[in-house]
Design an enzyme around this catalytic site. Structure first.
Site, short mmCIF file in Angstrom:
data_model
loop_
_atom_site.label_atom_id
_atom_site.label_comp_id
_atom_site.label_asym_id
_atom_site.label_seq_id
_atom_site.Cartn_x
_atom_site.Cartn_y
_atom_site.Cartn_z
N ASP A 123 43.69 44.48 47.39
CA ASP A 123 43.96 45.14 48.68
C ASP A 123 42.81 46.09 49.01
O ASP A 123 41.85 46.19 48.26
CB ASP A 123 45.29 45.91 48.60
CG ASP A 123 45.22 47.09 47.63
OD1 ASP A 123 44.70 46.89 46.52
OD2 ASP A 123 45.66 48.20 47.97
N HIS A 177 43.77 36.82 43.71
CA HIS A 177 44.45 37.56 44.77
C HIS A 177 43.48 38.68 45.16
O HIS A 177 43.48 39.76 44.57
CB HIS A 177 45.78 38.12 44.26
CG HIS A 177 46.56 38.84 45.31
ND1 HIS A 177 47.43 38.19 46.15
CD2 HIS A 177 46.59 40.14 45.67
CE1 HIS A 177 47.99 39.08 46.99
NE2 HIS A 177 47.48 40.27 46.71
N ASP A 185 46.54 30.07 38.66
CA ASP A 185 45.30 30.33 39.40
C ASP A 185 45.60 30.10 40.87
O ASP A 185 45.27 29.06 41.44
CB ASP A 185 44.18 29.42 38.90
CG ASP A 185 42.87 29.71 39.64
OD1 ASP A 185 42.80 30.75 40.34
OD2 ASP A 185 41.93 28.90 39.53
N GLU A 206 45.54 38.89 40.39
CA GLU A 206 44.85 39.88 41.20
C GLU A 206 43.67 40.45 40.41
O GLU A 206 43.66 40.40 39.18
CB GLU A 206 45.80 41.02 41.61
CG GLU A 206 45.15 41.99 42.60
CD GLU A 206 46.12 42.99 43.23
OE1 GLU A 206 47.29 43.02 42.84
OE2 GLU A 206 45.67 43.74 44.12
#
Ligand SMILES: [Zn+2]
Length: 613
Positions: free
Chosen positions: A219, A541, A586, A595
């Site tokens: 993020d 991620h 994956d 992530e």
């Protein structure tokens, strides 16, 4: 207490490609193909068909190209004088080590008897080729099974991986344009997140300077607590292994300015952390949007980045403030030879932060109303304060910090006995290790001796349990949690710290074992660092990797790894009853197993730096 716990549950958005990657993952369970080969070999096959090559001949070509994921080894390599093991999970009796250049055999050996590994469910045989020491590029050939990915044997086998892993932080920079350069064309984005504001929970209002820091993970948030252990670990990397690192150029904007690049890069995040300190010395917990953005490039994220506080006076949190104190205290030492003014600024910030924590020793943080990004919540900040006091003492020699550490020691010494004792929530070990690593003579000799002894004993236990593990990894069954690859890297950190406190070659060899695990010697025969090795994972991620037009993800990023907790929908759909070390996908949607994050990235960097020549 938990480590690497799922506190930062991501309100993620799935992007396209998830189904496709699940299928890809399943095919890796059987026989893998070389990275990118599906595309390039279909192109080649098309050309060959045009040339009239028969289908039978084609299948032979494919066989020659095929690699077996039943052979698991470090796809980067091995250093000449260390043990060299590969794991084979399809029954066979012999193996050969062959040169890549001419397929000549340099070593023939017998596989060990098979052992059943409870963490993976695999029946594992070991190929020991430690005797091969001649630098070069090789692969294993196991009759009846196939060929391995290639690997190298060289004293500097891990130099390139260090470069990519450390440079990956540059790719995480916020508030500036990023361009990974001609080596990685297309890995670029304009300046992001330029506009910032104080959230009502911060006790302030209005706009604020928003530039700086590293995007925390997949993020775009920035969190002081996770920045603390990450930046602290990177600065320690310099402090412990500086002579090996000082000439490594990372090709970042500051390269060539007279300061080693690892410190240039760490400073980018450190300066943001310093900005998070309020005038009263306290430090706001985080700066993120109110909720996570979609899977878009950072410059497309138009959500306002807000400085988030606790919602009531004193608004700042003790853990964040103590973490800043610890990191700024380290910075005051390491930047001194390069920028005395900056070093002084850091020491002042650290002292001021420490005073704030004396006044407010336990202001916990919870996400205030309307904020749903990662929380990094922690009910006890006493370990963060211990770390801060120890670093402040190591830097300044001030008696009050020393007294604090000595007085607190009985409450924390047992943390040294537990394996992999550090993580963003548990930093007591960092505090105790730094106390013992300090070259000062004014510390408490008995405390230093006890830290030394306990750390060495814990490392010895890790060595023994790793030797008994079929895959030779320090992870135990219960370590396959959120960020287990970070835990594996943390074992490496602990072993290398132990080696600094009480040198033992077995500690370094075991740290190398953990690195081998991360770079391909694992049940998936997968390198968990993007763009590293013949068979790296492809779908982290990680928003820039998911949103850009590049075929491969951004380079040098460590995946979170297997996670028996299955906190996301991708993992929940995996077969029931999978052994813990096999609960991994994956898949970009698997934020709980795939992530990336700056804290485990930092442990990887430390581990890699430690094994450089
Ligand atoms: Zn940004």
């Amino acid at each position: 207490m938990l480590r690497f716990t799922p506190v930062r549950e991501l309100n993620h958005t799935l992007a396209s490609g998830d189904c496709e990657t699940l299928a890809a993952n399943r095919s890796q369970e059987m026989t893998g193909s070389r990275r990118g080969s599906s595309r390039s070999s279909s192109l080649r096959i098309g050309l060959l068909l045009l040339l009239g090559v028969s289908v039978a001949m084609l299948s032979e070509l494919r066989a020659a190209d095929s690699k077996s994921t039943q052979i698991k080894l470090d796809q980067v390599g091995y250093v000449p004088n260390s043990p060299k093991l590969a794991m084979v999970t399809s029954q066979a009796s012999t193996f050969e080590v062959k040169r890549v250049s001419d397929n000549g055999t340099v070593f023939k050996g017998e596989l060990s008897a098979a052992s059943q590994d409870p963490d993976t469910g695999d029946l594992v045989q070991i190929a020991d080729f430690s005797q091969v020491k001649e630098p070069g590029n090789y692969y294993l050939d196991v009759p009846g099974v196939g060929q391995s990915w290639t690997f190298s044997i060289r004293p500097d086998a891990f130099s390139r991986t260090y470069y990519l892993a450390m440079r990956a932080f540059y790719g995480q920079r916020c508030g500036t344009a990023v361009d990974m350069g001609s080596e990685f064309p297309g890995y670029t984005h304009p300046a992001c997140h330029l506009k910032g504001e104080f959230h009502s929970s911060s006790g302030k209002q209005g706009e604020r300077d928003n530039v700086g820091g590293w995007h925390d993970a997949g993020d775009y948030g920035r969190y002081v607590v996770n920045s603390g252990i990450s930046t602290g670990t990177v600065l320690w990397t310099w402090e412990m292994f500086g002579p090996k690192l000082k000439n490594i150029k990372l090709n970042i904007p500051e390269s060539g300015n007279g300061t080693p690049d690892i410190l240039n890069e760490a400073r980018w995040n450190l300066e943001w952390m310093l900005k998070m300190q309020d005038e009263d010395g306290g430090v706001w917990h985080k700066q993120t949007s109110e909720h996570f953005s979609g899977f878009i490039m950072p410059e497309e994220d138009s959500l306002t980045s807000v400085v988030v506080g606790t919602g009531q006076a004193p608004y700042k949190s003790t853990c964040a403030t103590a973490d800043l104190a610890a990191v700024a205290a380290i910075a005051a030492r390491v930047y001194l030879p390069f920028d005395a003014k900056f070093a002084k600024q850091n020491l002042e910030a650290a002292r001021k932060a420490w005073l704030w924590t004396e006044k407010y020793p336990n202001v916990a943080f919870r996400n205030p109303q309307g904020i749903s990004t990662g929380e990094y919540g922690d009910s006890s900040c006493s370990d963060e304060r211990l770390w801060a006091a120890a670093e402040l003492w190591r830097t300044s020699g001030d008696k009050n910090y020393n007294d604090y550490v000595v007085k607190q020691y009985p409450d924390f010494r047992l943390t040294l006995d537990a394996p992999a004792p550090e993580g963003w929530r548990d930093v007591a070990a960092m505090g105790l290790w730094t106390y013992a690593l300090a070259s000062r003579k004014d510390g408490d000799g008995a405390v230093v001796a006890d830290i030394r002894k306990r750390t060495a004993q814990a490392a010895q236990k890790i060595v023994e349990s790793t030797r008994n593990n079929s895959y030779r990894v320090s992870l135990r069954s219960k370590d396959y949690v959120w960020g287990s690859n970070g835990v594996a890297a943390s074992y490496g950190v602990e072993l290398l710290v132990a080696n600094a406190l009480a040198p033992d070659p077995a500690f370094v060899e075991t740290a190398l074992d953990d690195l081998h695990y991360l770079l391909g010697r694992n049940a998936f025969s997968l390198s968990w660092v993007t763009q590293v090795g013949d068979n790296p994972y492809h779908h982290p991620h990680h928003r820039p990797s998911g949103a850009d037009k590049n075929a491969e993800p951004w380079p040098g990023l460590l995946s979170g790894g297997p996670n028996a907790g299955r906190q996301d929908d991708v993992l929940k759909k995996l077969r029931a009853g999978l052994p813990p070390a096999k609960v991994y996908a994956d898949d970009q949607g698997s934020y709980a197993s795939n992530e990336i994050a700056i804290n485990w990235q930092a442990s990887l960097v430390f581990l890699l730096a430690g094994v450089l020549p």
